[in-house]
Structures are given as structure tokens and as C-alpha cells.
Design an enzyme around this catalytic site. Structure first.
Site, short mmCIF file in Angstrom:
data_model
loop_
_atom_site.label_atom_id
_atom_site.label_comp_id
_atom_site.label_asym_id
_atom_site.label_seq_id
_atom_site.Cartn_x
_atom_site.Cartn_y
_atom_site.Cartn_z
N LYS A 3 -2.76 86.99 -15.78
CA LYS A 3 -1.96 86.93 -14.56
C LYS A 3 -2.77 87.52 -13.43
O LYS A 3 -3.42 88.56 -13.62
CB LYS A 3 -0.69 87.77 -14.71
CG LYS A 3 0.40 87.10 -15.51
CD LYS A 3 1.68 87.93 -15.45
CE LYS A 3 2.76 87.29 -16.31
NZ LYS A 3 4.06 87.93 -16.11
N ASP B 275 2.92 52.54 -18.56
CA ASP B 275 3.72 53.23 -19.58
C ASP B 275 3.87 52.46 -20.89
O ASP B 275 4.45 52.98 -21.85
CB ASP B 275 5.12 53.52 -19.04
CG ASP B 275 5.11 54.64 -18.01
OD1 ASP B 275 4.01 55.06 -17.59
OD2 ASP B 275 6.20 55.10 -17.61
N ARG C 223 0.64 40.93 1.67
CA ARG C 223 -0.41 40.94 0.63
C ARG C 223 -0.56 39.60 -0.06
O ARG C 223 -1.38 39.47 -0.97
CB ARG C 223 -0.11 42.05 -0.39
CG ARG C 223 -0.05 43.42 0.27
CD ARG C 223 -0.14 44.55 -0.70
NE ARG C 223 -0.02 45.83 -0.01
CZ ARG C 223 -0.04 47.01 -0.59
NH1 ARG C 223 -0.18 47.09 -1.90
NH2 ARG C 223 0.06 48.12 0.12
N ALA D 56 2.26 58.61 -13.91
CA ALA D 56 2.13 57.70 -12.78
C ALA D 56 0.69 57.45 -12.35
O ALA D 56 0.31 56.31 -12.06
CB ALA D 56 2.92 58.26 -11.59
N CYS E 127 9.29 58.91 -10.09
CA CYS E 127 9.10 60.36 -10.11
C CYS E 127 9.95 61.04 -9.04
O CYS E 127 10.17 62.25 -9.10
CB CYS E 127 7.64 60.73 -9.88
SG CYS E 127 6.50 59.91 -10.96
N ARG F 91 -6.74 41.70 -2.95
CA ARG F 91 -7.56 42.22 -1.84
C ARG F 91 -9.03 41.94 -2.11
O ARG F 91 -9.78 41.52 -1.22
CB ARG F 91 -7.32 43.72 -1.67
CG ARG F 91 -7.98 44.29 -0.42
CD ARG F 91 -7.39 45.64 -0.01
NE ARG F 91 -7.56 46.66 -1.02
CZ ARG F 91 -6.57 47.28 -1.65
NH1 ARG F 91 -5.32 46.99 -1.37
NH2 ARG F 91 -6.83 48.20 -2.56
N ALA G 204 1.58 50.15 -12.35
CA ALA G 204 0.40 49.46 -12.88
C ALA G 204 0.35 48.02 -12.39
O ALA G 204 -0.69 47.53 -11.92
CB ALA G 204 0.40 49.51 -14.41
#
Lengths: 474, 474
Positions: free
Chosen positions: B379, B301, B71, B319, B43, B22, B12
């Protein structure tokens, strides 16, 4: 007791018959099919010819006996319907035993399509095939088997076309770079045939985005398929059998030619009965798939349907539409009037080791429909960058610039890397008229073995959203 | 000149910092991260521990140097923010060089989550791990490497846990049958550890449908993972290091224990600054991710978000949400107020050779939210029945019976057979509130190498639609 008569026993016809009988067991359901096969998976024919499917019977999802015995449908194969009289509500079917007349209360015309054979000199020579029916598939499989037996070929594999190998069979010419052409290039190359594919226009798979077409073209080159773009076939020369294709100024020797230049709807029977065609040349219906003639329905490859974006009728004959529209006609006839929804023009294709899908209106179609399309193509990893396997997903997304509405998309990836299933994310967005910002915010599934945190579909949406908002649009 | 300060340098925080800079290069963007790592793919840790990813650095999508140099973000690692004063708009950060004070105009709290350690006697013994951070991952990888070097293990493979083999390492206990537990079972079994997985409730992956949980459980059994359901851990016994798990009346010897019982939001800093928490215990925000304190945002989170179905705040720390909400905060701070959308609770997991995804509200959640849920599990084959490869996709779909609205779904298939990417079809339907009949009519992509004519998602919708319309509902 009411009688539902179905003309044509493939996807639309058998779906309608089965659903009608299941929903209303009191209904008499009669199906006339002129051939011996019903409910056949014509989409599987290239894989049968390739040798991955051993028997034509494997393509049959439900056999004629099952329809008759388990589903209690009066299925009459070998019956060619030659007349429909809407006044008296009677159809006439011709079989080797003579004519039968059958009254109906509801009628479904599901006469399907026929392969187009372009006006090329010599197209009637032996050794020229189309792939529109089970018997076409049978003939092609026999051709492949003969050639394999004549040569010293091993089991079919997924290797490249042996364009430059001495052990090759063929060469074979494929006329048309659509689904059939591409799938058959794979099927024949896997059997060690030298394959030459001819396309009239400047790209193959012209229903897909230009970027997708280019990616598939490159892959065909890698697989040693010789692709000829912007190439008009002048003549198929030879004696009794075809011996060469004359294209542009070249003469390319071939032993066999497969023509896959699309299909046209079979509408003669319907027209003779006063059923109106739409502007696409296929049978026109309302949202319930009913024609201008009361209680006469049409579905499948002989009928047009409304596009979910424009609402305008289009002719996009594909298997799911045939099944879906057949099914809703069955529901309607059984007593619950049901609309089956329009078509989004969604399609998928496997070409050797890559897969592609498309849905909605792509750039040129959007222009033609009066939108102001903005299109972007992105490439992204198919799994997390650090994940040890994976490939590349290329996504072309088209939106309407003023409104931001998602109009369509085209995706391509290595086979198994999910271009086709990822297109599922776009179908709802296209159908519901979602904007690119709405799509960007979709909480799509993520885990490293399946995608990057932003699935490639979301990345495409983000990029396009930014491009739309920038004053220059660049 | 305006200053945007970010507390926390993961998904985040770095998404917000990057997007803000940007979109508005005049902005001063300062990020405080207390660790040394930023923008890390937590992850991916199970796959690093498994040995499929060679270096922790591979999990880093953008390095601190790239953030600083390319950046132009003033990124200060090793800085722990200890105070936020919203009155003076100053944050205080502590580093090994002492305290720094930093004024802000806009502030993002992205302090993430911390692994929950349940109140189990002996949980502080050596050999007990959690997996919440890069250093946790490093420690676990070192543990696996040591064990492998001590034994005579070969390269990691994807084979089953060698539960009954003499050459096994371990045994290892995993406490918790959620994502981390299941992914780590795979990672450890692939390294020839004997794995015992303990779950307090009556099924693993309780966020998924019961049918999905059962399918994954069966697969874990096939892979020789010993799974203990309805099992409360009483104590971790041993000397300095853990030696056994006492669960129910059993004592299971273990050499190591991994605790994966979820996370809780890190909110202490925010609370001290007067930022309000929501009813989930995570930071409450509006649709722009702004907290009750003006110009103070929260995402990732540590924050809750509205569920797309209920509109109610939920705490589902994943995520994509962190990235998406971080990004829109960056856009907002840069001058274009942007909402980031809610969450659908979509998640995906790989477990050995199968994959699963879920989205929306499943049966029990729907009940709890006041819907009248109707749920069906089907199924279906993952590719055309006659196609030579393929497996089975199991789809659980939940709708609201009175309205037919799609509330959620849960899918599972062999790895590579598309359960996860097929879930993409449901996310839009769940988000837009489509009905099951609308979903049934979606023109999803079809070709034999990818699905049956009706994709399993459509089959589930058809079945559920029929069940809903039948008077008995059965």
C-alpha cells in the site's frame, strides 16, 4: 570493517546511505551534509509556498534523528566537505567546530545542483529569489506571508491570478517558463498575486511537445497569468530592492522576481579530486554510477546518466533518478553490484487545473539524435463519451518512421483526468524500444469511468501507425 | 468486386466493417444485425440504469444511419443470420420481410455472447433480470424509474445503499459478484435501493487479486451493500413475480433479482457451419483471427484469443479486444494482412468511490500455468505524503520467481487516485516479458500532485525484487 562516505544528504545521498546500511549492517556509513536539512522534498516547495503545506518539516520524509537512531547512519549536518583525496582515500569536512578528516573505502558524491542565475543586470538586488533549496523556500514563504499580512488577503485558494483586481498583491515577475516557473505561477496566483511570467524562447515548458506547451499556455492565460514569450530580460531596475523588469522595450513594475532558469550540477569538489565530467558538464559515470576514480560514485543532480533511447549521456536532474541511482549505489557498496538503468527524461507538472507529462525523445530531440521522427498529436475524451464527467486528453507521440519505434510522448489533460498516469504506458515502450504497432496492440485497461474503449494513448498509436503506412506519410 | 459480410453489428463487427471500407472503398461491406441497435456501448448500461446517462441513444457511438450514409456500409438491422454455407459462400438472413441470401468473399462471425442464467429454480419468474443487451438495460431502467416514481425518491445520488432506511426501495438481490454485480450494486444503491449481493465463491471480483477483492468488499460494506460470500442460491421463490431468494438456510425477501454470473459465447451459427471451437468453448482462430474455415473470421465475445503471457487460448470477452480484433480483420480483408495481438486479461472496474484494475496472470493463474509465482501486495500513498489531497493505492504484483518475469498485477485505489491508469505501466511489462528489475528501473513520471517519488507500481516492484533475492524468499 568497511566505510562508506556520502557527500550530500538529499535524495541520492540518503537513498544510498540507507540502502547500504540496510543491506550490510556491518558497513560504517557516514554522511556529510553542509546544511541542516536532509532528505528534503524540494519538489514540494511550490506547494509549501502556496500555503497548501503548513510546515517545512512536512517536506522531510525522514528526519536526521531517524537516520541516526533508527537507521544507524553517522549523519553529520553542518559539515561542508572541502576536499577529497582519492590517493589516501580521505575526505575533509569543515564545520563550525573546525575540520574533520574521514577515511573512506567507498565514496558517493551527491552534491546536487545549484540554481542558475542568468547574467542580468540588477539580479543581485533585494527581492530577487531563486528556488533551489529549503532556505530559498523558507524565504519565499515568508515573502508571501508578509505580503498577505500587509494586504487583506484571505486563505489561499486555487483561483486565477488577480491580474486586474485592485486587491492584488505584487506584481511579481517570474523569469523562466519551466517547471519551477509554472508551478510558482500557480502558487503565487493562488495567493492573489499578479503574476508576469517571462520566457526567453517561443514557448513555455520547452521539454514538452509544442502541443502540450500551447495547451498549458492557454490555461495560464485563462488563469490571468501574463506570459511574455520570446522575451529577453534586459535588466532588473530599482533601488536597493527590485522595482521593475525591463524586457524588450517594456518596463514592467514588480515587487519581487523569482528566477527559475534551470540548474547546473555542483561539480567543483569532484573536479578538484580528479573526477571527470562528461560532455554535459555533469559528472560522468558508468552503469554502476562509478566515476573514473575507483570506488568513487556519483548520483543525483550532480551527475549525468545514459538516455534509454540513445544510450548517450544526458543531464536531466530529477528526483526519481536521484533516488534510484542512490539506491543501487547502496546495493553495490553493500556487496551486490547493481546497475540502476538509464533515464527516459520522464517528467510531470501540474499547472493550476491541468496536468502534463512527457517521456523519451520528442520531435526535435529525435531529429537531433539522428532519427527520422514522425509526430502526431491527437485529442480524445478522458472517459467514455457518454460518461457524465470527464475532460480531454491530448497526446503527442513521436516515432522513428523507418522502424516504427516509439521514441517519446507528451500528454496533457485537466488535473485528475490522467495525462500523467497514462504516460506510464509509454515509459516501458520507450525503454524497451517497442514499435507503434506493438503499442497499438497493448491490452490497456478500459471501463467507461476511466477512458474510451481505446485509451487516448492507443488512439495516438493507431493514428501514427496509419500515418506511417500511408505512402505520403500524411 | 469483393464482398465482406459481417454477422453481428456490435464492437467487433462494426470495427471490422468500418476499417475494411475505409481501407478499401471498392469493397462491398454488408452487416447483418438481428437487433435494432449497432455499435452500442454495453459497458455503459450500468450508468444508464443508475441515471447518470439520460438516454439509451447516448450509448451509441455511431448510428445505423451514419454507418449507411457516411461510411457506405450496407447495414441491415433486424436481420438474423440463420445459416452460413462455406461451400457456396452464402449466408442466409431472416427478417420480418422473409429470408435473404447473401454471397460473401470474406465473412466475419461476430455473434457476441449471451448472459449465462444459472440453473436456479424459479429463475424464470418475473422480476428476474440479466444485463446482456440494450433491451435488458432498457427494462432495468424502467424498473428503477417505476420504483422511484412509486416511492418518494429524489434525484439519484452517489450515496450509500440505504440498507437500514425506511425510505428504501427494493430490496434487490444481485446474483454474482463480478463486474456487472459490482457496477449494478452502485447503480441501484445510488437510487436508494437496498442491495443484497450473493457470491458463490469466497470473494467478489475473483479475476482480481485477493487483496483487491478484500478492499472492494470492505468498501461495499461501507456503502451498506449486504454481501453474502460462499453462498449458493437454492431457489428464487414467489408467485408470478420473484419474492425472495433462498440462499443457504436463509430466505431473503427481494422485489427484483439481477443475475450477473458471466457470459458464454454465441457459437451455434458458427458450429453449424463447421467452424471449430477451441478448448475454452469459444471460436478458435489463428493470429489473424481466421477460423479453420478459409476466409471466415471470428472476433469479439464469441471468440477466444491467445494470452500474451502463456500463448494459450483464453476466453476473456472484453470491449477493447473486440474493437482491436475487429479492426485488424478489417485491415486484413482490405488487403493488408494484420495480426491483432493477444490479450493480457486487462480489466477495470469502478465500485462506488473506488477503482480497480488487473492485468496478466495473478497468483493462482500463474500457478496453474506452470510458473512459480511470487506475489506481494503493498500500500502506498497516491500522491506525495505532504501533498494536501490524495489517498492510497494498493498494488498486488506477481512475478515468476526463477526468472523474475512480471506475470501480472492488480491495483485498487479511491476513485480518481489512479489505480486504473497506473495499471498501464504493467501491461507493457506483462506483454513484453520484462523482469521485475527492469520494471523497477522504469523512469516513470513523478511530481508531488501525482505520486510519491517512487510510484506505487515501482515500490511494489522494488519490494518484490528484494523478496525474490532474499534466500528465504520472505
Amino acid at each position: 570493517m568497511s566505510t562508506f562516505v556520502v557527500v550530500g544528504g538529499d535524495a541520492a545521498g540518503m537513498s544510498a546511505a540507507s540502502k547500504a546500511k540496510r543491506d550490510n549492517p556491518d558497513l560504517d556509513v557516514v554522511v556529510f551534509e553542509r546544511g541542516e536539512w536532509v532528505s528534503y522534498g524540494a519538489c514540494g516547495l511550490p506547494y509549501y509556498i502556496k500555503g497548501e503545506i503548513q510546515s517545512l518539516e512536512d517536506l522531510i520524509s525522514v528526519t536526521p534523528e531517524q537516520f541516526r537512531e533508527e537507521r544507524d547512519i553517522d549523519l553529520r549536518t553542518g559539515h561542508d566537505v572541502v576536499d577529497i583525496d582519492p590517493e589516501t582515500r580521505i575526505v575533509t569536512a569543515r564545520s563550525s567546530d573546525g575540520d574533520v578528516v574521514q577515511p573512506y573505502d567507498h565514496l558517493l558524491i551527491a552534491t546536487g545542483s545549484t540554481a542558475v542565475t542568468p547574467p542580468i543586470d540588477g539580479i543581485d538586488r533585494e527581492g530577487v529569489y531563486t528556488l533551489g533549496s529549503m532556505s530559498d523556500g523558507k524565504g519565499l514563504r515568508e515573502y508571501v506571508s508578509r505580503a498577505r499580512n500587509d494586504g487583506n488577503l484571505q486563505q489561499p485558494d486555487r483561483g486565477p491570478a488577480c491580474h486586474f483586481l485592485e486587491t492584488c498583491n505584487g506584481p511579481i515577475g517570474i523569469v523562466g517558463g519551466g517547471y519551477i516557473g509554472v508551478e510558482m505561477a500557480e502558487a503565487l496566483a493562488a495567493n492573489d498575486f499578479e503574476v508576469h511570467l517571462f520566457q526567453r524562447g517561443d514557448r513555455i515548458l520547452k521539454q514538452f511537445s509544442k502541443a502540450t506547451s500551447e495547451t498549458v499556455l492557454e490555461h495560464l492565460h485563462e488563469q490571468d497569468v501574463a506570459v511574455y514569450l520570446d522575451t529577453e530580460i534586459r535588466e532588473l531596475v530599482g533601488g536597493e530592492s527590485v522595482e521593475a523588469i525591463v524586457a524588450n522595450e517594456e518596463r514592467i513594475p514588480v515587487e519581487m522576481v523569482l528566477v527559475g532558469t534551470g540548474v547546473r550540477p555542483r561539480t567543483e569538489l569532484a573536479e578538484a579530486a580528479g573526477v571527470e565530467l562528461g560532455k554535459t558538464g555533469a559528472i560522468a559515470t558508468d552503469e554502476y554510477r562509478e566515476t573514473n576514480v575507483p570506488d568513487v560514485y556519483a548520483a543525483g543532480d550532480c551527475a549525468e546518466a545514459a538516455h534509454v533511447v540513445t544510450g548517450e549521456p544526458v543531464y536531466i536532474p530529477l528526483a526519481l533518478t536521484a533516488n534510484r541511482h542512490g539506491r543501487v549505489i547502496g546495493q553495490t557498496v553493500a556487496g551486490t553490484p547493481t546497475m540502476g538503468g538509464g533515464v527516459a527524461g520522464t517528467a510531470a507538472v501540474k499547472a493550476f487545473d491541468i496536468e502534463a507529462a512527457r517521456t523519451g525523445l520528442l520531435h526535435d530531440e529525435a531529429l537531433e539524435a539522428g532519427f527520422e521522427p514522425l509526430t502526431e498529436t491527437i485529442k480524445a475524451k478522458s472517459r467514455a463519451g457518454y460518461y457524465p464527467e470527464g475532460g480531454t486528453v491530448q497526446v503527442t507521440l513521436t516515432i522513428d518512421r523507418p522502424t516504427g519505434r516509439i521514441l517519446g510522448g507528451s500528454l496533457v489533460s485537466e488535473y485528475g483526468e490522467g495525462a500523467v498516469h497514462r504516460s506510464h504506458a509509454l515509459v516501458g515502450a520507450v525503454t524497451e524500444g517497442n514499435t507503434v504497432d506493438e503499442l497499438s496492440n497493448y491490452d490497456l485497461a478500459y471501463a467507461p469511468p476511466f477512458n474510451t474503449t481505446w485509451d487516448p494513448v492507443l488512439t495516438a498509436a493507431k493514428v501514427l501507425s496509419g500515418k506511417r503506412q500511408s505512402p505520403s506519410g500524411a
